[in-house]
Design a protein around this motif. Structure first.
Motif: not given
Length: 291
Positions: A123-124, A102-103, A238-241
């Motif tokens: 978006x949830x 989501x980020x 995870x990468x995006x976090x």
């Protein structure tokens, strides 16, 4: 007012012939299935089932309700298919994913909404199980999850992958097993899974999470690296976090000999026509997860 979810439960029960299998198929509890049947019987003021131990037979009213419910649900499906010709840049889109994805994706979808103000983005941020549950309850159009599911009414498509990163305080340059033991870990909702995957592939000493000292817990996706930045612990994310953290200069992200990625699956209701705006979202976000 007659609830369509009760009708779907009842049709599924009649077609499976079994309360337990119906509950499994719809991701419900068995008492929940029974409750939906009772609500239908109360609504029509008629017994729909003649129960015989663990089996049942349909009453005359039960057969009529089943036949009408089939027609009603089929007509609604046809309507949804007809509406699938909607403008690709107008209408609601209900989407959900675990936090790290989501980020990455929510800002991109907001950018799409800026370009096309007729779109409405809901978006949830939700765990895998929550995404599946809300899809089955028809509260979502699409979802992403990080493991292959097994719900028969949902379709799962490989959609990408997200690397897992070992993150320590900035002063740790080349973490050994002893360094990790001394630091201890900070837990998060997927921490046991992520740490087990990455450390298990790269440290022969790792057997289970309980070997490592636990320093704390946080479930806010934007704050998971805060204790690491303060030198209190390490974690695996995870990468995006990791990339979304605002104080990256205070942490160190370590490449390991055996990289580990978490799979990403697109999930949606099986046999459900997808409006053009939903298909456009899929086409937009897929390259973002496969650079």
């Amino acid at each position: 007012m007659l609830n369509l979810i009760w009708l779907q439960t009842y049709v599924t029960l009649v077609e499976t012939g079994h309360f337990t299998r119906t509950a499994e198929k719809l991701a419900m509890t068995q008492p929940g299935v029974s409750q939906h049947v009772r609500k239908l019987e109360s609504h029509f003021n008629q017994a729909l089932l003649q129960r015989e131990g663990k089996s049942f037979q349909l009453t005359r009213a039960g057969r009529e309700v089943y036949q009408q419910a089939q027609r009603t649900l089929a007509e609604l499906s046809h309507l949804e298919q007809h509406l699938a010709t909607d403008n690709p840049f107008s209408g609601p889109i209900r989407f959900a994913s675990p936090g790290s994805l989501g980020l990455k994706l929510y800002p991109e979808l907001l950018g799409m909404q800026q370009q096309h103000p007729g779109l409405t983005i809901d978006y949830t941020f939700a765990p895998n199980e929550g995404v599946e549950r809300e899809l089955l309850n028809r509260n979502l159009d699409l979802g992403l999850i990080t493991r292959l599911g097994d719900k028969p009414d949902l379709a799962y498509r490989p959609f990408g992958e997200e690397p897992l990163y070992l993150v320590t305080p900035a002063e740790v340059t080349n973490p050994s097993w002893d360094d990790l033991m001394q630091l201890g870990y900070n837990e998060h909702p997927d921490g046991e899974h992520h740490i087990g995957m990455l450390l298990g592939a790269n440290f022969s000493e790792f057997q289970q999470l309980s070997q490592l000292p636990k320093r704390g817990f946080c479930n806010h996706i934007g704050m998971l690296l805060a204790p690491v930045a303060k030198g209190l612990s390490f974690t695996v994310l995870p990468k995006y976090a990791v990339e979304a953290f605002t104080e990256l200069e205070k942490v160190a992200v370590h490449p390991l000999e055996n990289p580990v990625c978490e799979p990403v699956y697109l999930v949606y209701r099986r046999h459900q026509p997808q409006p053009t705006r939903v298909r456009h979202v899929i086409d937009t976000i897929e390259p973002l997860l496969n650079p």
